[in-house]
Design an enzyme around this catalytic site. Structure first.
Site, PDB file in Angstrom:
ATOM      1  N   GLY A   1      -0.493  57.070  34.916  1.00 24.77           N
ATOM      2  CA  GLY A   1       0.077  55.778  35.285  1.00 24.77           C
ATOM      3  C   GLY A   1       1.587  55.822  35.392  1.00 24.77           C
ATOM      4  O   GLY A   1       2.280  54.892  34.976  1.00 24.77           O
TER       5      GLY A   1
ATOM      6  N   ASN B   1       3.519  55.726  38.039  1.00 25.59           N
ATOM      7  CA  ASN B   1       4.108  55.183  39.259  1.00 25.59           C
ATOM      8  C   ASN B   1       4.839  53.861  39.043  1.00 25.59           C
ATOM      9  O   ASN B   1       5.537  53.376  39.935  1.00 25.59           O
ATOM     10  CB  ASN B   1       3.031  55.002  40.339  1.00 25.59           C
ATOM     11  CG  ASN B   1       1.917  54.081  39.881  1.00 25.59           C
ATOM     12  OD1 ASN B   1       1.219  54.403  38.914  1.00 25.59           O
ATOM     13  ND2 ASN B   1       1.728  52.959  40.545  1.00 25.59           N
ATOM     14  N   SER B   2       4.702  53.261  37.847  1.00 22.90           N
ATOM     15  CA  SER B   2       5.385  51.997  37.577  1.00 22.90           C
ATOM     16  C   SER B   2       5.537  51.789  36.076  1.00 22.90           C
ATOM     17  O   SER B   2       4.967  52.517  35.264  1.00 22.90           O
ATOM     18  CB  SER B   2       4.610  50.821  38.194  1.00 22.90           C
ATOM     19  OG  SER B   2       3.345  50.695  37.575  1.00 22.90           O
ATOM     20  N   GLY B   3       6.310  50.783  35.722  1.00 23.51           N
ATOM     21  CA  GLY B   3       6.425  50.361  34.339  1.00 23.51           C
ATOM     22  C   GLY B   3       6.898  51.426  33.371  1.00 23.51           C
ATOM     23  O   GLY B   3       7.792  52.224  33.678  1.00 23.51           O
TER      24      GLY B   3
ATOM     25  N   TYR C   1      -9.589  43.633  26.487  1.00 26.55           N
ATOM     26  CA  TYR C   1      -8.336  44.404  26.446  1.00 26.55           C
ATOM     27  C   TYR C   1      -8.034  44.817  25.014  1.00 26.55           C
ATOM     28  O   TYR C   1      -7.721  45.993  24.749  1.00 26.55           O
ATOM     29  CB  TYR C   1      -7.175  43.593  27.009  1.00 26.55           C
ATOM     30  CG  TYR C   1      -5.863  44.346  26.947  1.00 26.55           C
ATOM     31  CD1 TYR C   1      -5.589  45.375  27.843  1.00 26.55           C
ATOM     32  CD2 TYR C   1      -4.907  44.051  25.973  1.00 26.55           C
ATOM     33  CE1 TYR C   1      -4.393  46.083  27.776  1.00 26.55           C
ATOM     34  CE2 TYR C   1      -3.716  44.756  25.903  1.00 26.55           C
ATOM     35  CZ  TYR C   1      -3.457  45.772  26.806  1.00 26.55           C
ATOM     36  OH  TYR C   1      -2.276  46.482  26.729  1.00 26.55           O
TER      37      TYR C   1
END
Length: 323
Positions: A48, A50-52, A204
């Protein structure tokens, strides 16, 4: 007009109150300073990225001269993020490699790991960072509830398939990104995939509790191997993770303003995973959880050894590692 303003004020006030209750004033993140060559010669996988938090972490690792493998589902987004990171880091830093990885597909996870094993002589750090937050009810390619499938089971499998390479590369590290919202979940072993009912917030929290229980059991499995595993809770960070959360239209401007006050930036959120990936202070430490670069005390549900072992066994069966 007056009515609309009053509604906006009431809704906005409610949002601010909720934010204060869920996320009390966070300790300011201190920007870590490591020697420029700290990660030279080391290979780090960040899911993950690609962002954040993942993108910010990848950028910091690149500055420290690491070889960073960005493992992402969105190929175009990952390629654009890689360009941004290279541009930001400038010349003389590490190397960025973009790889496709869809954690909602065990087939994709296996293909990714096969490519890594064929192409990479070693892996020094694996950062299990990618995640989904409160998405509508959907299932992964393999029939798992999406949040549990991506946040836990996909990372569970990638970690197992790369364990031999991590052991070969020892001393090496595994970093697991969890969340303080684990506090609001429990492992519903009787209905792990929410087939009877679905609560996106609970699912979540359950998946983030699963991250912590996985870290606990994995640390025992890895004793004496030279591979350590630690989890972290980054706090609330301004990322795309909350894209599935519906915010009333009138409250959006106030929410955006509140996020600047209450939320960490991605770079601030990346400090603890960077610490666990790089710092000599945590060398040899395993099975712990960290927040703001310090060990965090967890609730009993996250240190339940029986639940951790049960989750381990169930997960092994689900991802096809046992009959």
């Amino acid at each position: 007009m007056v009515t609309a303003v009053l509604v906006a004020a009431v809704v906005g006030g409610g949002v601010l109150l909720l934010l204060r209750r869920l996320f009390p004033a966070q300790k300011a993140a201190n920007m870590l300073q490591f020697p420029a060559s700290t990660m030279r010669g080391k290979t780090v996988i960040v899911t993950g990225a690609n962002s954040g938090i993942g993108k910010a972490l990848a950028a910091e690792l690149l500055k420290l001269q690491a070889r960073v493998i960005m493992a992402c589902r969105d190929r175009d987004g990952a390629a654009e993020a890689a360009r941004d990171i290279r541009k930001e880091s400038g010349e003389g830093h590490g190397e960025v490699v973009v790889k496709h990885l869809d954690l909602a597909s065990l087939k994709s996870v296996r293909k990714f790991c096969e490519e890594i094993q064929e192409e990479e002589p070693k892996i020094d750090v694996l950062v299990n960072n990618a995640g989904l937050y409160q998405c509508p009810y959907t299932r992964t390619e393999d029939g798992f509830e999406m949040q549990l499938g991506v946040n836990h089971l996909g990372h569970f499998l990638i970690t197992h398939l790369l364990l031999d390479l991590l052991k070969k590369s020892a001393p090496s590290r595994i970093v697991v990104v969890s969340s303080k919202l684990y506090k609001y979940g429990h492992m519903n072993f009787e209905d792990l995939h929410s087939e009877r009912s679905y609560d996106k917030a609970f699912c979540y929290s359950q998946s983030k509790l699963a991250n912590l229980l996985f870290t606990l059991e994995l640390s025992k499995q890895l004793e004496g191997s030279g591979v350590t595993v630690n989890a972290l809770t980054p706090g609330i960070v301004r990322t795309r993770l909350g894209r599935h959360v519906n915010i009333p239209l009138l409250a959006k401007p106030l929410f955006s303003l509140a996020s600047l006050v209450f939320f960490k930036s991605p770079l601030e959120g990346a400090q603890t995973p960077l610490y666990l990936a790089c710092s000599p202070e945590v060398e040899g430490i395993s099975g712990k959880c960290f927040a703001n670069c310090a060990e965090e005390e967890l609730m009993a549900k996250a240190t339940d050894e029986q639940a951790a072992k049960r989750l381990w066994d169930v997960s092994m069966r689900m991802v096809g590692l046992t009959n």
